[in-house]
Write an enzyme that holds these catalytic residues in place. Structure first.
Site, PDB file in Angstrom:
ATOM      1  N   GLN A 206      99.957  40.666  43.991  1.00  0.00           N
ATOM      2  CA  GLN A 206      98.990  39.656  44.406  1.00  0.00           C
ATOM      3  C   GLN A 206      98.909  38.503  43.413  1.00  0.00           C
ATOM      4  OE1 GLN A 206      94.698  40.975  43.008  1.00  0.00           O
ATOM      5  NE2 GLN A 206      95.708  42.748  43.975  1.00  0.00           N
TER       6      GLN A 206
ATOM      7  N   GLU B  76      90.997  35.797  36.228  1.00  0.00           N
ATOM      8  CA  GLU B  76      90.442  37.083  35.824  1.00  0.00           C
ATOM      9  C   GLU B  76      91.071  37.566  34.521  1.00  0.00           C
ATOM     10  OE1 GLU B  76      91.379  39.330  39.357  1.00  0.00           O
ATOM     11  OE2 GLU B  76      93.093  40.296  38.406  1.00  0.00           O
TER      12      GLU B  76
ATOM     13  N   ARG C 244      98.040  38.533  49.005  1.00  0.00           N
ATOM     14  CA  ARG C 244      98.864  39.719  48.777  1.00  0.00           C
ATOM     15  C   ARG C 244     100.259  39.533  49.368  1.00  0.00           C
ATOM     16  NH1 ARG C 244      93.873  41.369  50.606  1.00  0.00           N
ATOM     17  NH2 ARG C 244      92.571  42.417  49.042  1.00  0.00           N
TER      18      ARG C 244
END
Length: 415
Positions: free
Chosen positions: A97, A134, A286
């Site tokens: 992803q 992230e 994805r």
């Protein structure tokens, strides 16, 4: 200051033991537990107890954004908590992803809205209009694929596998050792017709078996990458992510190691437990290694093929605190190692305030004190500290305690 109870998310790749053991619940669990969400995302907000009533953190902040977030944060992020803290426990590989940039997220979210795709539809790519950089910090040994390997090294690896079917691909990449070459090779593999994909994957996996047999006992980067491809091939037959894994950096993390995944970074988490912090978004594109919705064209649209280094985050260490500060405005993370020697007032702004913070104890027992309010955290317990609370003091209640604190970055004095 409030005790904060996270929301457990059950996904097939999760662990039956890790999150339960962290939070003091019986293990193994009946269902795999993949993520513990500690934040105010609408999909699964954490909850607090307020005057005997359970209130979601999302609602608590919505009622008083300035009081809960602090005036600057409330103004800058439109009254929303800008980050989401998680504990992620992977027993099986996650999907291959990447996440969009802010501009890509806004465009994609509007496009899918205009197309009438419901927010909860399984084939929806963009569930909000935010980007999702992230960072993960390992709690256990953690295995991952993160970012494209340098093309020169990938060409060497593909040739070392001695798979005739790979020869034209290795030669093509060898002639274009740059982002263009990586994009062309990755696109070719991800869009192969099923029959051609199966034939190439079978040949590659057979080559990996020969490669490993010839290097028994070795544990170098290419050996680990070949072993990973075999593991993925057993779990995900006829999936292009199996051969795509050959193009990615294979990373092993020890506790305290950190990775930052910016927009466009292709990755897949394989096994282990991490603390994960991200911008408050649930946008994921994805390409494989999953039973969830896959959209290869959209993934190709957001991927960054130009960055080929392992995206390590080097912590800044000061008196028992490790500060993980990636180049984003939504979050930073501090890991504090506390003992009973008198360390009672960690120095970082993540603890000292004023700022809204989420604290998570992952080892031992700690005590939080704001003015005359005291809150004890055992292993696996968390707390929400509003931006309006006075200065926070954190102490160990056990011989050793490890506490993470998530908050906004503090601007440097030069800015």
């Amino acid at each position: 200051m409030y005790p904060l109870r996270g929301a457990v998310r059950n996904y097939s790749w999760g662990s039956h033991t890790a999150l339960a053991e962290l939070t003091g619940r019986p293990a193994p669990t009946e269902e795999p537990e993949a993520e513990l969400w500690l934040g105010a995302h609408p999909a699964a907000p954490a909850v607090v107890d307020e005057d005997g009533t359970t209130v979601s953190l999302l609602d608590l902040i919505a009622r008083d954004p300035e009081g809960q977030l602090g005036s600057e944060c409330a103004r800058e992020f439109d009254g929303r908590l800008p980050f989401l803290l998680k504990v992620l426990a992977a027993e099986q590989p996650l999907s291959l992803q990447a996440h969009p940039s802010r501009a890509q997220a806004r465009e994609g979210f509007a496009r899918e809205n205009d197309a009438g795709i419901p927010l909860g539809a399984p084939h929806r790519n963009y569930r909000d209009d935010n980007h999702k950089p992230e960072m993960v910090v390992a709690l256990s040994r953690f295995e991952a694929l993160a970012g494209f390997r340098a093309p020169t090294e990938t060409v060497e690896f593909l040739r070392d596998l001695s798979v005739p079917e790979l020869t034209p691909y290795a030669s093509e990449l060898g002639d274009h050792l740059d982002a263009t070459g990586l994009r062309a090779l990755f696109t070719a593999w991800m869009t192969l017709p099923t029959k051609s994909l199966v034939a190439l994957t079978d040949a590659v996996l057979a080559g990996c078996e020969r490669y490993l047999a010839a290097r028994a006992g070795s544990d170098d980067e290419f050996t680990v990458a070949a072993r990973t491809a075999l593991d993925l091939g057993r779990a995900y037959a006829e999936d292009p992510g199996v051969i795509a894994s050959l193009l990615l950096n294979r990373v092993s993390m020890e506790p305290g190691d950190a990775l930052f995944l910016p927009a466009g970074n292709l990755h897949a988490y394989l096994r282990g437990t991490v603390v994960e912090i991200m911008a408050n978004s649930d946008n994921v594109l994805r390409g494989g290694l999953t039973s969830k919705h896959v959209d290869v064209p959209e993934l190709l649209r957001v991927l960054d093929f130009g960055s080929v280094d392992v995206p390590w985050v080097r912590a800044r260490i000061d008196r028992g605190e490790c500060l993980y500060a990636p180049p984003v405005c939504e979050f930073e993370l501090v890991r504090a190692e506390l003992d009973l020697s008198g360390t009672s007032r960690p120095t970082s702004a993540a603890f000292g305030g004023p700022a809204s913070r989420i604290l998570l104890c992952v080892e031992g027992s700690a005590q939080l004190r704001c003015s005359d309010q005291i809150l004890n955290l055992e292993r696996g317990e968390a707390a929400w500290v509003p931006g309006s609370d006075p200065e926070l003091v954190v102490q160990a209640r056990s011989p050793h305690a490890t506490v993470f604190a998530a908050t906004l970055p503090v601007p440097s004095e030069s800015t």
